[in-house]
Each structure stands twice: as structure tokens, then as C-alpha cells.
Design a protein around this motif. Sequence first.
Motif, PDB file in Angstrom:
ATOM      1  N   LEU A  57       3.674 -15.401  -1.028  1.00  0.00           N
ATOM      2  CA  LEU A  57       5.115 -15.185  -0.954  1.00  0.00           C
ATOM      3  C   LEU A  57       5.583 -14.233  -2.043  1.00  0.00           C
ATOM      4  CD1 LEU A  57       7.992 -15.967   0.105  1.00  0.00           C
ATOM      5  CD2 LEU A  57       7.930 -17.840  -1.585  1.00  0.00           C
ATOM      6  N   CYS A  58       6.354 -13.244  -1.629  1.00  0.00           N
ATOM      7  CA  CYS A  58       7.042 -12.350  -2.553  1.00  0.00           C
ATOM      8  C   CYS A  58       8.463 -12.887  -2.728  1.00  0.00           C
ATOM      9  CB  CYS A  58       7.128 -10.932  -1.982  1.00  0.00           C
ATOM     10  SG  CYS A  58       5.533 -10.146  -1.735  1.00  0.00           S
ATOM     11  N   ILE A  59       8.827 -13.217  -3.966  1.00  0.00           N
ATOM     12  CA  ILE A  59      10.179 -13.687  -4.265  1.00  0.00           C
ATOM     13  C   ILE A  59      10.871 -12.604  -5.084  1.00  0.00           C
ATOM     14  CG2 ILE A  59      11.586 -15.433  -5.438  1.00  0.00           C
ATOM     15  CD1 ILE A  59       9.250 -17.393  -5.079  1.00  0.00           C
ATOM     16  N   ASP A  60      11.961 -12.087  -4.549  1.00  0.00           N
ATOM     17  CA  ASP A  60      12.734 -11.055  -5.232  1.00  0.00           C
ATOM     18  C   ASP A  60      14.020 -11.687  -5.748  1.00  0.00           C
ATOM     19  OD1 ASP A  60      13.642  -8.660  -6.205  1.00  0.00           O
ATOM     20  OD2 ASP A  60      13.878  -7.699  -4.258  1.00  0.00           O
ATOM     21  N   VAL A  61      14.172 -11.741  -7.058  1.00  0.00           N
ATOM     22  CA  VAL A  61      15.283 -12.432  -7.713  1.00  0.00           C
ATOM     23  C   VAL A  61      16.471 -11.503  -7.917  1.00  0.00           C
ATOM     24  CG1 VAL A  61      15.988 -13.550  -9.875  1.00  0.00           C
ATOM     25  CG2 VAL A  61      13.728 -14.012  -8.913  1.00  0.00           C
ATOM     26  N   GLY A 107       1.132  -8.456   5.025  1.00  0.00           N
ATOM     27  CA  GLY A 107       0.594  -9.801   5.187  1.00  0.00           C
ATOM     28  C   GLY A 107       1.212 -10.854   4.281  1.00  0.00           C
ATOM     29  N   TYR A 108       2.377 -10.550   3.721  1.00  0.00           N
ATOM     30  CA  TYR A 108       3.048 -11.487   2.828  1.00  0.00           C
ATOM     31  C   TYR A 108       4.333 -12.000   3.457  1.00  0.00           C
ATOM     32  CZ  TYR A 108       0.218  -8.817  -0.508  1.00  0.00           C
ATOM     33  OH  TYR A 108      -0.797  -8.175  -1.151  1.00  0.00           O
ATOM     34  N   ALA A 109       4.721 -13.199   3.037  1.00  0.00           N
ATOM     35  CA  ALA A 109       6.060 -13.693   3.352  1.00  0.00           C
ATOM     36  C   ALA A 109       6.998 -13.124   2.292  1.00  0.00           C
ATOM     37  CB  ALA A 109       6.077 -15.215   3.328  1.00  0.00           C
ATOM     38  N   PHE A 110       8.276 -13.026   2.625  1.00  0.00           N
ATOM     39  CA  PHE A 110       9.257 -12.503   1.678  1.00  0.00           C
ATOM     40  C   PHE A 110      10.505 -13.367   1.696  1.00  0.00           C
ATOM     41  CE2 PHE A 110      13.101 -10.078   0.813  1.00  0.00           C
ATOM     42  CZ  PHE A 110      12.821  -9.599  -0.458  1.00  0.00           C
ATOM     43  N   GLU A 111      11.013 -13.692   0.510  1.00  0.00           N
ATOM     44  CA  GLU A 111      12.282 -14.414   0.394  1.00  0.00           C
ATOM     45  C   GLU A 111      13.054 -13.852  -0.790  1.00  0.00           C
ATOM     46  OE1 GLU A 111      13.786 -16.561   2.262  1.00  0.00           O
ATOM     47  OE2 GLU A 111      12.225 -17.490   3.468  1.00  0.00           O
ATOM     48  N   PRO A 137       0.824  -1.204   0.000  1.00  0.00           N
ATOM     49  CA  PRO A 137       0.000   0.000   0.000  1.00  0.00           C
ATOM     50  C   PRO A 137       0.865   1.263   0.000  1.00  0.00           C
ATOM     51  CG  PRO A 137      -0.316  -1.284   2.028  1.00  0.00           C
ATOM     52  CD  PRO A 137       0.677  -2.000   1.190  1.00  0.00           C
ATOM     53  N   ASP A 138       0.439   2.255  -0.732  1.00  0.00           N
ATOM     54  CA  ASP A 138       1.124   3.556  -0.788  1.00  0.00           C
ATOM     55  C   ASP A 138       2.576   3.447  -1.230  1.00  0.00           C
ATOM     56  OD1 ASP A 138      -1.244   4.693   0.220  1.00  0.00           O
ATOM     57  OD2 ASP A 138      -0.600   4.295   2.269  1.00  0.00           O
ATOM     58  N   SER A 139       2.871   2.530  -2.130  1.00  0.00           N
ATOM     59  CA  SER A 139       4.249   2.377  -2.586  1.00  0.00           C
ATOM     60  C   SER A 139       4.272   1.985  -4.053  1.00  0.00           C
ATOM     61  CB  SER A 139       4.968   1.304  -1.761  1.00  0.00           C
ATOM     62  OG  SER A 139       6.270   1.106  -2.263  1.00  0.00           O
ATOM     63  N   ASN A 157      12.881  -4.942   1.780  1.00  0.00           N
ATOM     64  CA  ASN A 157      11.517  -5.430   1.544  1.00  0.00           C
ATOM     65  C   ASN A 157      10.838  -6.212   2.660  1.00  0.00           C
ATOM     66  OD1 ASN A 157      11.282  -4.517  -1.215  1.00  0.00           O
ATOM     67  ND2 ASN A 157      12.787  -6.095  -1.728  1.00  0.00           N
ATOM     68  N   LEU A 158      11.587  -6.828   3.548  1.00  0.00           N
ATOM     69  CA  LEU A 158      10.996  -7.769   4.499  1.00  0.00           C
ATOM     70  C   LEU A 158       9.911  -7.138   5.372  1.00  0.00           C
ATOM     71  CD1 LEU A 158      10.977 -10.629   5.685  1.00  0.00           C
ATOM     72  CD2 LEU A 158      12.714  -9.871   7.301  1.00  0.00           C
ATOM     73  N   VAL A 159      10.205  -6.031   6.003  1.00  0.00           N
ATOM     74  CA  VAL A 159       9.242  -5.413   6.927  1.00  0.00           C
ATOM     75  C   VAL A 159       7.983  -4.979   6.188  1.00  0.00           C
ATOM     76  CG1 VAL A 159       8.854  -3.452   8.477  1.00  0.00           C
ATOM     77  CG2 VAL A 159      10.999  -4.719   8.603  1.00  0.00           C
ATOM     78  N   ASP A 160       8.139  -4.340   5.036  1.00  0.00           N
ATOM     79  CA  ASP A 160       6.979  -3.890   4.268  1.00  0.00           C
ATOM     80  C   ASP A 160       6.110  -5.061   3.825  1.00  0.00           C
ATOM     81  OD1 ASP A 160       7.683  -1.218   4.534  1.00  0.00           O
ATOM     82  OD2 ASP A 160       8.757  -1.166   2.618  1.00  0.00           O
ATOM     83  N   CYS A 161       6.746  -6.147   3.387  1.00  0.00           N
ATOM     84  CA  CYS A 161       5.979  -7.325   2.972  1.00  0.00           C
ATOM     85  C   CYS A 161       5.247  -7.948   4.157  1.00  0.00           C
ATOM     86  CB  CYS A 161       6.894  -8.348   2.302  1.00  0.00           C
ATOM     87  SG  CYS A 161       7.408  -7.885   0.651  1.00  0.00           S
ATOM     88  N   GLU A 162       5.939  -8.094   5.263  1.00  0.00           N
ATOM     89  CA  GLU A 162       5.302  -8.661   6.460  1.00  0.00           C
ATOM     90  C   GLU A 162       4.128  -7.791   6.916  1.00  0.00           C
ATOM     91  OE1 GLU A 162       5.799 -11.525   8.196  1.00  0.00           O
ATOM     92  OE2 GLU A 162       7.284 -12.204   6.742  1.00  0.00           O
ATOM     93  N   ASN A 163       4.306  -6.474   6.894  1.00  0.00           N
ATOM     94  CA  ASN A 163       3.220  -5.564   7.284  1.00  0.00           C
ATOM     95  C   ASN A 163       2.020  -5.665   6.350  1.00  0.00           C
ATOM     96  OD1 ASN A 163       4.590  -4.617   9.515  1.00  0.00           O
ATOM     97  ND2 ASN A 163       5.400  -2.816   8.468  1.00  0.00           N
TER      98      ASN A 163
END
Length: 166
Positions: free
Chosen positions: A65-69, A99-103, A45-47, A91-97
Motif C-alpha cells: 500500500l502506498c499512503i500519501d499524507v 501492482g500497489y494499492a493506493f490510499e 517505473p520511469d518516474s 497517483n491511483l492509476v500509476d500505483c495500480e499499474n
Amino acid sequence: FGEHATVCKKGGASISRHNVVRDTRYRIAGQSGLVARMEEKELLPDSERRPADVFVLNWSLGKSLCIDVAVVTGRDPMGIASKEKDKRRLNLVDCENAGYAFEPFVLDSYGRMGLSALRVVNKLAFAYAETHEIYVGIAKSRIRGIIMQAMIRSQSGIIIDRVWKL
């Protein structure tokens, strides 16, 4: 010429390597029976940022899950760990906030995978094995092989293009 071509950013080579890995990850998710999207917009949101080159819906415990290659040089022994750390910080904090997992899915130009990438491959192997009715160990090997073949093809093409331009 060969080693330099695996790390050179000139002429879009690094973008090409990134996109090959992204596309391969996307296809493997689909072959595993998972719903995935590439370059999903407006996840945060807002990004304007896109933390997911590949976005896998309902990955684990109801979270997507957000996968950043990223593909880094194989010359730097700390390159993978450093890039994973940078991507998590970004990215981790924004994704967690949201509601997504991030790797981060980081590998080097020689095909070595980071710990996060290996975690994704290991978890993905279970879905892939079930879909293809094979053992999980075979699924892990197959997934890694598919990614490596894509990298080799991409880098071989880059090397050949550079040789022909000489």
C-alpha cells in the motif's frame, strides 16, 4: 493567532504538520507488526514521483500500500474530499499499474479524517489489535488518538513559536 497557525504555510509549518502525520503513520504500522518504509523511492517505473509517504508491504491480498499524507485547512468544509480526489487523480492509476494499492491519508488541521484515512485506520486497527492483544474498537480509538496527539503537539509548537516571535 491560534487558528491561523493551524493553516499557515509560512516558515515550513505545513511541511512540519505533514511530516508529523507521516512519521506517526509509519510508527503505528511498525507497532502493528507491519513492515513499512518512509518516502520509498523508485516505486513507479520511469518516474521521479513518490506516491507513498508511507509504503506498507503486503497490506492486503498480496499488494503493498502506498499512503500519501496531506493535511489541509479545517476552514474549508470540502478541503478533505477535494484533496483526496486530487491525490487519487495524480497517483491511483500509476500505483495500480505498478501492482500497489493506493490510499490518500488526508486530515484537516482540526483532526477530521477523510474517508480513505478512516479506511486505512480501520484496516490497520485489526493488525494493531492482534499485536497488542486488545479489541479492534480500542485499537481504532488508540490509533486515532495517537495521530491526534501528534497533530496537537505539532500545532501547539507552531503556535508557541509564533507567539514568542511577536
